[in-house]
Design an enzyme around this catalytic site. Structure first.
Site, PDB file in Angstrom:
ATOM      1  N   LYS A  52     -25.933  33.666  -0.595  1.00  0.00           N
ATOM      2  CA  LYS A  52     -26.986  34.180   0.197  1.00  0.00           C
ATOM      3  C   LYS A  52     -26.167  35.298   0.964  1.00  0.00           C
ATOM      4  O   LYS A  52     -26.718  36.398   1.263  1.00  0.00           O
ATOM      5  CB  LYS A  52     -27.447  32.929   1.262  1.00  0.00           C
ATOM      6  CG  LYS A  52     -28.275  32.270   0.583  1.00  0.00           C
ATOM      7  CD  LYS A  52     -28.988  31.000   1.547  1.00  0.00           C
ATOM      8  CE  LYS A  52     -30.026  29.928   1.063  1.00  0.00           C
ATOM      9  NZ  LYS A  52     -30.060  28.958   1.938  1.00  0.00           N
ATOM     10  N   SER A  76     -25.992  31.046   5.214  1.00  0.00           N
ATOM     11  CA  SER A  76     -26.224  29.560   5.338  1.00  0.00           C
ATOM     12  C   SER A  76     -26.999  28.672   4.679  1.00  0.00           C
ATOM     13  O   SER A  76     -28.176  29.198   4.299  1.00  0.00           O
ATOM     14  CB  SER A  76     -26.439  29.407   6.954  1.00  0.00           C
ATOM     15  OG  SER A  76     -26.440  27.924   7.129  1.00  0.00           O
ATOM     16  N   ASP A  77     -26.705  27.517   4.367  1.00  0.00           N
ATOM     17  CA  ASP A  77     -27.633  26.578   3.549  1.00  0.00           C
ATOM     18  C   ASP A  77     -27.617  25.219   4.015  1.00  0.00           C
ATOM     19  O   ASP A  77     -26.519  24.962   4.480  1.00  0.00           O
ATOM     20  CB  ASP A  77     -27.194  26.569   2.112  1.00  0.00           C
ATOM     21  CG  ASP A  77     -28.176  25.858   1.363  1.00  0.00           C
ATOM     22  OD1 ASP A  77     -29.412  26.283   1.062  1.00  0.00           O
ATOM     23  OD2 ASP A  77     -28.093  24.582   1.064  1.00  0.00           O
ATOM     24  N   THR A  78     -28.821  24.683   4.399  1.00  0.00           N
ATOM     25  CA  THR A  78     -28.750  23.258   4.763  1.00  0.00           C
ATOM     26  C   THR A  78     -29.461  22.297   3.657  1.00  0.00           C
ATOM     27  O   THR A  78     -30.711  22.710   3.301  1.00  0.00           O
ATOM     28  CB  THR A  78     -29.591  23.183   6.147  1.00  0.00           C
ATOM     29  OG1 THR A  78     -28.946  24.048   7.087  1.00  0.00           O
ATOM     30  CG2 THR A  78     -29.716  21.728   6.660  1.00  0.00           C
ATOM     31  N   ALA A 113     -23.560  24.341   5.140  1.00  0.00           N
ATOM     32  CA  ALA A 113     -22.527  25.390   5.056  1.00  0.00           C
ATOM     33  C   ALA A 113     -22.764  26.702   5.613  1.00  0.00           C
ATOM     34  O   ALA A 113     -24.135  27.162   5.473  1.00  0.00           O
ATOM     35  CB  ALA A 113     -22.470  25.552   3.306  1.00  0.00           C
TER      36      ALA A 113
END
Length: 205
Positions: A52, A76-78, A113
């Protein structure tokens, strides 16, 4: 002088980043978010954050004619993870039921992250924050009622801890802001490594 780009359309991440950085540009990154074959949840979340950030940087680079100030990009990734499996966003009441039933009455992990890509030096730093969240038992009727509120539709794991979904949470061990979408403590540390201090930034000193 520096500029920051957030590679996400998430209003939750935008609100959280506003607590660290006074001014930034939102440039959502459109990437394939499929989980790879045999890819672990940890590797997936970290890869997503990195991709991303890089996609947002490439998008900015292709749209700008000035390279005088190269940006710092936040990716960011959740992901909600149960039994090692990544739960995505539900596309129907049926998929929401499957997800919430799998979380009911037990604990699961929320992995967020964050990748900061510094275009000035072409380098990136990242962190993966893992939080344990425990749910009380949820009935099918509650799941149906929750779905009708509209909240679960665009949420990983079919719930929002900052919204009505909080009534399902019996305990949390780790970072609340990470579960919402951006771990503030860890993200601030990443900025500090680049010489950007959020308190100094927000106090204008």
């Amino acid at each position: 002088m520096f500029m920051v780009i957030l590679g996400s359309a998430s209003p939750r991440r935008q609100e959280l980043l506003k607590q660290l950085i006074a001014k930034f540009t939102v440039l959502p990154a459109n990437i394939d978010e499929s989980v790879g074959d045999s890819e672990s949840a940890v590797n997936y979340v970290e890869r997503m954050a990195n991709e991303k950030a890089m996609a947002a940087f490439a998008k900015w680079k292709s749209a700008t004619h000035s390279m005088d100030v190269l940006p710092i990009v936040v990716g960011s990734d959740t992901s909600v993870v149960v039994d090692g499996k990544v739960l995505g966003k539900p596309d129907s009441l049926a998929s929401a039921k499957l997800m919430l039933r799998s979380l009911s009455g037990r604990s699961h992990q929320v992995m967020t992250a964050v990748c900061l890509y510094d275009g000035r030096f072409e380098q990136s730093n990242s962190v993966n924050v893992i939080t344990e969240v425990e749910f009380r038992v949820i009935s099918d009727l509650e799941i149906e009622q929750y779905w009708k509120t509209g909240e679960p539709q665009d949420k990983a794991g079919s719930y929002a801890i900052q919204g009505l979904g909080s009534i399902f949470v019996s305990s949390i061990k780790g970072s609340y802001s990470a579960v919402v979408g951006l771990p503030l403590y860890e993200t601030a540390k990443l900025f500090e490594q680049l010489g950007i201090h959020p308190l100094q930034e927000m106090s204008h000193e």
